[in-house]
Design a protein around this motif. Sequence first.
Motif, PDB file in Angstrom:
ATOM      1  N   ALA A 210       0.837  -1.206   0.000  1.00  0.00           N
ATOM      2  CA  ALA A 210       0.000   0.000   0.000  1.00  0.00           C
ATOM      3  C   ALA A 210       0.868   1.251   0.000  1.00  0.00           C
ATOM      4  N   ARG A 211       0.391   2.258  -0.681  1.00  0.00           N
ATOM      5  CA  ARG A 211       1.075   3.554  -0.715  1.00  0.00           C
ATOM      6  C   ARG A 211       1.000   4.176   0.677  1.00  0.00           C
ATOM      7  N   GLN A 212       2.154   4.587   1.216  1.00  0.00           N
ATOM      8  CA  GLN A 212       2.219   5.143   2.567  1.00  0.00           C
ATOM      9  C   GLN A 212       2.616   6.611   2.534  1.00  0.00           C
ATOM     10  N   TRP A 213       2.026   7.375   3.446  1.00  0.00           N
ATOM     11  CA  TRP A 213       2.397   8.777   3.602  1.00  0.00           C
ATOM     12  C   TRP A 213       3.657   8.878   4.456  1.00  0.00           C
ATOM     13  N   ASP A 214       3.743   8.045   5.480  1.00  0.00           N
ATOM     14  CA  ASP A 214       4.922   7.931   6.339  1.00  0.00           C
ATOM     15  C   ASP A 214       4.906   6.512   6.906  1.00  0.00           C
ATOM     16  N   PRO A 215       5.841   6.140   7.787  1.00  0.00           N
ATOM     17  CA  PRO A 215       5.857   4.762   8.290  1.00  0.00           C
ATOM     18  C   PRO A 215       4.603   4.355   9.061  1.00  0.00           C
ATOM     19  N   ASN A 216       3.793   5.318   9.512  1.00  0.00           N
ATOM     20  CA  ASN A 216       2.629   5.006  10.341  1.00  0.00           C
ATOM     21  C   ASN A 216       1.286   5.192   9.643  1.00  0.00           C
TER      22      ASN A 216
END
Length: 195
Positions: free
Chosen positions: A100-106
């Motif tokens: 999945a595309r992530q904005w940041d690690p969380n």
Amino acid sequence: MGLLMDRPVMYQITNQSEVERLYLELVDRFEKHRIEIIDSRIVVRELPTLTHARIIYRLLLQLISAATEQGLELLQEAKIFLNAQADRYEPDLIAVPTKARQWDPNHVYADSTFLVVEVVSPSSIDDDHVVKPRNCARAGVPLYLVIDALDNKVRLLSRPSKDGYTHEVSVKLGDPFDLPAPWNLTVDTGKLIEE
């Protein structure tokens, strides 16, 4: 800091950068709490009850085979990112592609999710039924499932638009409903609450 599930701690701040700063500070500080930005409010809740967790577990048992066939992961304690000036949610369950595309690690981008699931608690009724679905629809989440044992109903929202979801299927908790593509399966909500 003692928090009760029916009385979340909320911080209302108007400056967006201050909201983001306080949110990140609280996430670091209160690891055992659910922390979300909901309509510019930072909401701190204790983790869900055992009943809440059982509903999610029983739903997972029904979804896992279809998710695996579709190359999806079913994640708890994962956060979704709607956009830079928007809310941050930690749904009870999300279905996302394995990469999945992530904005940041969380945070996973909301438009990368296939399904968001919320189990309603006394402190989250309006947020789970109104605020979060409206904003998830705007962010492009295709399916939003609300399991409300307090009101004995299940709502599946689909067909997102800028104004919210344009289609809803509502059943009494205990009745089956169909999850559309890519799932193509019937969920037995009676199994979510059996003793």
